[in-house]
Design a protein around this motif. Structure first.
Motif, short mmCIF file in Angstrom:
data_model
loop_
_atom_site.label_atom_id
_atom_site.label_comp_id
_atom_site.label_asym_id
_atom_site.label_seq_id
_atom_site.Cartn_x
_atom_site.Cartn_y
_atom_site.Cartn_z
N LEU A 1 0.81 -1.22 0.00
CA LEU A 1 0.00 0.00 0.00
C LEU A 1 0.85 1.27 0.00
O LEU A 1 0.37 2.34 0.36
N THR B 1 1.24 6.74 0.76
CA THR B 1 0.47 5.51 0.95
C THR B 1 -0.86 5.68 0.23
O THR B 1 -1.28 6.80 -0.07
N TYR B 2 -1.50 4.56 -0.06
CA TYR B 2 -2.77 4.62 -0.78
C TYR B 2 -3.71 3.53 -0.31
O TYR B 2 -3.28 2.55 0.33
N THR B 3 -4.97 3.71 -0.63
CA THR B 3 -5.97 2.65 -0.53
C THR B 3 -6.73 2.65 -1.84
O THR B 3 -6.90 3.69 -2.48
N TYR B 4 -7.16 1.48 -2.25
CA TYR B 4 -7.95 1.34 -3.47
C TYR B 4 -8.92 0.19 -3.25
O TYR B 4 -8.51 -0.93 -2.95
N ASP B 5 -10.20 0.49 -3.37
CA ASP B 5 -11.22 -0.52 -3.12
C ASP B 5 -11.82 -1.10 -4.40
O ASP B 5 -12.83 -1.78 -4.35
#
Length: 167
Positions: A79, A115-119
């Motif tokens: 992430l 940092t990242y989030t991907y749903d």
């Protein structure tokens, strides 16, 4: 009869396992974003686009034609994301014959680690100041479309889509 059914089941399982093997390693859902992506296009509506947006689209098209990619993202499984951006180092020059413009590929770049989030639909990146920037994202194979609305990119206020290609 039992032998026919058994052969049919074996053939079906063989076909299913072969079709899974032919998947070419592509990922789906939230994992589809993992990898290195370069911006290749800015899609805008000519009727509503500003002159700056049109100029940006044209400059990006020119740079991509010479295989110069000014924005690159590398999304990692942990992430983390590394963003390379050369936009601040673009120069526009009148070409030697005076008949047009020349945009040399920048040799300098800014690199940001975030940092990242991907749903599978929304990508959120936390920048160096702790601010979160989110965008709607659609990934189809090796093409990622990012909705530019809400990205807070100067001179890209009427919308559009940034198109990335996976390397």
């Amino acid at each position: 009869m039992k032998r026919t059914i058994l052969m049919l089941l074996m053939a079906t399982s063989l076909i299913i396992s072969c079709s899974k093997d032919m998947n070419d390693g592509s990922m789906s859902g939230a994992n589809a974003i993992i990898g290195t992506w370069v911006v290749t296009e800015l899609k805008i509506d000519n009727a509503t686009a500003t002159d700056d947006e049109k100029t940006g689209r044209d400059a990006l098209n020119y740079l991509n034609a010479i295989q110069c990619y000014v924005i690159t993202f590398k999304f990692n499984e942990d992430l983390s994301v590394v963003a390379d951006n050369s936009v601040n180092y673009l120069e526009v020059n009148v070409n030697a014959s005076g008949t047009g413009l020349d945009i040399p590929c920048p040799t300098q770049k800014d690199t940001d680690n975030s940092t990242y989030t991907y749903d599978g639909k929304v990508l959120s990146v936390v920048d160096a100041q702790g601010m979160t920037v989110s965008a709607n994202v659609m990934i189809q194979g090796s093409i990622m479309t990012v909705d530019a609305v809400g990205l807070d990119i100067p001179n890209l206020n009427t919308g559009g889509q940034l198109i990335f290609k996976k390397q």
